[in-house]
Write a protein that holds these residues in place. Structure first.
Motif, PDB file in Angstrom:
ATOM      1  N   ASP A 107       0.834  -1.208   0.000  1.00 20.06           N
ATOM      2  CA  ASP A 107       0.000   0.000   0.000  1.00 20.06           C
ATOM      3  C   ASP A 107       0.868   1.258   0.000  1.00 20.06           C
ATOM      4  N   GLU A 108       1.900   1.270   0.846  1.00 21.77           N
ATOM      5  CA  GLU A 108       2.794   2.429   0.885  1.00 21.77           C
ATOM      6  C   GLU A 108       3.540   2.569  -0.439  1.00 21.77           C
ATOM      7  N   ALA A 109       3.971   1.465  -1.010  1.00 28.92           N
ATOM      8  CA  ALA A 109       4.647   1.509  -2.314  1.00 28.92           C
ATOM      9  C   ALA A 109       3.706   2.077  -3.373  1.00 28.92           C
ATOM     10  N   ASN A 110       2.474   1.615  -3.390  1.00 24.88           N
ATOM     11  CA  ASN A 110       1.510   2.111  -4.384  1.00 24.88           C
ATOM     12  C   ASN A 110       1.224   3.597  -4.224  1.00 24.88           C
ATOM     13  N   ARG A 111       1.177   4.082  -2.986  1.00 24.94           N
ATOM     14  CA  ARG A 111       0.972   5.521  -2.774  1.00 24.94           C
ATOM     15  C   ARG A 111       2.119   6.323  -3.383  1.00 24.94           C
ATOM     16  N   LEU A 112       3.345   5.853  -3.209  1.00 26.02           N
ATOM     17  CA  LEU A 112       4.498   6.547  -3.794  1.00 26.02           C
ATOM     18  C   LEU A 112       4.465   6.484  -5.318  1.00 26.02           C
ATOM     19  N   LEU A 113       4.098   5.345  -5.847  1.00 27.76           N
ATOM     20  CA  LEU A 113       4.114   5.148  -7.298  1.00 27.76           C
ATOM     21  C   LEU A 113       2.993   5.907  -8.002  1.00 27.76           C
ATOM     22  N   GLN A 114       1.914   6.190  -7.303  1.00 27.14           N
ATOM     23  CA  GLN A 114       0.808   6.910  -7.930  1.00 27.14           C
ATOM     24  C   GLN A 114       1.124   8.384  -8.166  1.00 27.14           C
ATOM     25  N   ASN A 115       2.253   8.861  -7.648  1.00 26.58           N
ATOM     26  CA  ASN A 115       2.711  10.225  -7.947  1.00 26.58           C
ATOM     27  C   ASN A 115       3.430  10.286  -9.286  1.00 26.58           C
ATOM     28  N   ASP A 116       3.571   9.156  -9.942  1.00 25.39           N
ATOM     29  CA  ASP A 116       4.293   9.020 -11.206  1.00 25.39           C
ATOM     30  C   ASP A 116       3.271   8.973 -12.347  1.00 25.39           C
ATOM     31  N   LYS A 117       3.243  10.032 -13.152  1.00 24.33           N
ATOM     32  CA  LYS A 117       2.272  10.126 -14.247  1.00 24.33           C
ATOM     33  C   LYS A 117       2.443   8.993 -15.262  1.00 24.33           C
ATOM     34  N   ALA A 118       3.667   8.515 -15.470  1.00 24.29           N
ATOM     35  CA  ALA A 118       3.889   7.416 -16.418  1.00 24.29           C
ATOM     36  C   ALA A 118       3.201   6.138 -15.934  1.00 24.29           C
ATOM     37  N   ILE A 119       3.080   5.981 -14.626  1.00 22.98           N
ATOM     38  CA  ILE A 119       2.364   4.835 -14.062  1.00 22.98           C
ATOM     39  C   ILE A 119       0.862   5.108 -14.064  1.00 22.98           C
ATOM     40  N   LYS A 120       0.460   6.294 -13.614  1.00 17.77           N
ATOM     41  CA  LYS A 120      -0.968   6.637 -13.596  1.00 17.77           C
ATOM     42  C   LYS A 120      -1.590   6.553 -14.983  1.00 17.77           C
ATOM     43  N   GLU A 121      -0.840   6.983 -15.996  1.00 17.72           N
ATOM     44  CA  GLU A 121      -1.351   6.992 -17.374  1.00 17.72           C
ATOM     45  C   GLU A 121      -1.109   5.665 -18.096  1.00 17.72           C
ATOM     46  N   LYS A 122      -0.584   4.693 -17.368  1.00 19.25           N
ATOM     47  CA  LYS A 122      -0.381   3.328 -17.856  1.00 19.25           C
ATOM     48  C   LYS A 122       0.627   3.197 -18.998  1.00 19.25           C
ATOM     49  N   LEU A 123       1.594   4.138 -19.050  1.00 22.63           N
ATOM     50  CA  LEU A 123       2.742   3.900 -19.925  1.00 22.63           C
ATOM     51  C   LEU A 123       3.578   2.774 -19.320  1.00 22.63           C
ATOM     52  N   PHE A 124       3.560   2.695 -17.979  1.00 21.00           N
ATOM     53  CA  PHE A 124       4.189   1.603 -17.244  1.00 21.00           C
ATOM     54  C   PHE A 124       3.122   0.895 -16.421  1.00 21.00           C
ATOM     55  N   THR A 125       3.275  -0.396 -16.270  1.00 19.99           N
ATOM     56  CA  THR A 125       2.553  -1.145 -15.239  1.00 19.99           C
ATOM     57  C   THR A 125       3.597  -1.565 -14.214  1.00 19.99           C
ATOM     58  N   VAL A 126       3.148  -1.877 -13.031  1.00 14.02           N
ATOM     59  CA  VAL A 126       4.095  -2.260 -11.983  1.00 14.02           C
ATOM     60  C   VAL A 126       3.725  -3.620 -11.411  1.00 14.02           C
ATOM     61  N   GLU A 127       4.750  -4.345 -11.046  1.00 14.18           N
ATOM     62  CA  GLU A 127       4.598  -5.576 -10.277  1.00 14.18           C
ATOM     63  C   GLU A 127       5.391  -5.370  -8.989  1.00 14.18           C
ATOM     64  N   LEU A 128       4.780  -5.713  -7.864  1.00 19.29           N
ATOM     65  CA  LEU A 128       5.406  -5.516  -6.558  1.00 19.29           C
ATOM     66  C   LEU A 128       5.729  -6.870  -5.920  1.00 19.29           C
ATOM     67  N   TYR A 129       6.900  -6.939  -5.316  1.00 20.64           N
ATOM     68  CA  TYR A 129       7.342  -8.157  -4.643  1.00 20.64           C
ATOM     69  C   TYR A 129       7.970  -7.793  -3.307  1.00 20.64           C
ATOM     70  N   ASN A 130       7.764  -8.642  -2.301  1.00 21.41           N
ATOM     71  CA  ASN A 130       8.510  -8.502  -1.053  1.00 21.41           C
ATOM     72  C   ASN A 130       9.923  -8.982  -1.331  1.00 21.41           C
ATOM     73  N   TRP A 131      10.901  -8.228  -0.839  1.00 24.80           N
ATOM     74  CA  TRP A 131      12.301  -8.590  -1.061  1.00 24.80           C
ATOM     75  C   TRP A 131      13.069  -8.385   0.220  1.00 24.80           C
ATOM     76  N   TYR A 132      13.953  -9.311   0.534  1.00 24.60           N
ATOM     77  CA  TYR A 132      14.765  -9.300   1.744  1.00 24.60           C
ATOM     78  C   TYR A 132      16.209  -9.115   1.316  1.00 24.60           C
ATOM     79  N   GLY A 133      16.808  -7.974   1.693  1.00 32.46           N
ATOM     80  CA  GLY A 133      18.165  -7.688   1.258  1.00 32.46           C
ATOM     81  C   GLY A 133      18.950  -6.952   2.326  1.00 32.46           C
ATOM     82  N   SER A 134      20.167  -6.621   2.003  1.00 36.00           N
ATOM     83  CA  SER A 134      21.054  -5.943   2.945  1.00 36.00           C
ATOM     84  C   SER A 134      20.477  -4.601   3.389  1.00 36.00           C
ATOM     85  N   ALA A 135      20.479  -4.362   4.680  1.00 36.83           N
ATOM     86  CA  ALA A 135      20.022  -3.079   5.213  1.00 36.83           C
ATOM     87  C   ALA A 135      20.961  -1.953   4.818  1.00 36.83           C
ATOM     88  N   ALA A 136      22.164  -2.284   4.376  1.00 34.37           N
ATOM     89  CA  ALA A 136      23.140  -1.273   3.973  1.00 34.37           C
ATOM     90  C   ALA A 136      22.836  -0.674   2.602  1.00 34.37           C
TER      91      ALA A 136
END
Length: 152
Positions: A107-136
């Protein structure tokens, strides 16, 4: 006598195993700042940007969308939410780029991404995944900002 030897062997193995698993460079303050778990890792949202359903040849519309896309990237960096971003080379899967977002939920990721007109206007679609990586990874942004010569 055998009991003493067995106890010594067990204690030696426990100590030796723990000694090998302890990081002599561990910085508790840095780990806390980066919200690292005991393994130096944390959860992120990994975003795959793909070619969207909108097709147009309107150059002004496309330019407007991509300006918004870049503006949103810069804002997410400023807000310390975007950890990694980059385009992909042309590929059969139509993957255009990736983001790694320092957020806890889709939900937080989608809120950030909806500020992107290329995503809102569907020039891009997005796929979201949980990812576990280095905190650094968040340290990457500070360094990367010191090595570009021409603003991307």
């Amino acid at each position: 006598m055998l009991y003493k030897k067995l106890c010594f062997a067990v204690l030696f193995l426990v100590f030796f195993t723990n000694a090998q698993n302890t990081n002599p460079n561990y910085d508790a303050t840095l780990a806390e700042k980066l919200k690292a778990d005991d393994y130096g890792m944390k959860s992120y949202v990994f975003v795959v940007l793909k070619t969207g359903s909108t097709t147009t040849t309107d150059k002004d519309f496309i330019a407007s969308c991509f300006k918004s896309h870049m503006d949103n990237i810069h804002q997410m960096v400023k807000d310390k939410k975007l950890i990694v971003a980059g385009p992909m080379n042309k590929n059969e899967a139509n993957i255009r780029g990736i983001f790694i977002l320092d957020v806890a939920t889709f939900d937080e990721a989608n809120r950030l991404l909806q500020n992107d007109k290329a995503i809102k206007e569907k020039l891009f679609t997005v796929e979201l995944y949980n990812w576990y990586g280095s905190a650094a990874l968040s340290e990457y942004i500070e360094v990367s900002d010191k090595i570009w010569k021409i603003k991307p």
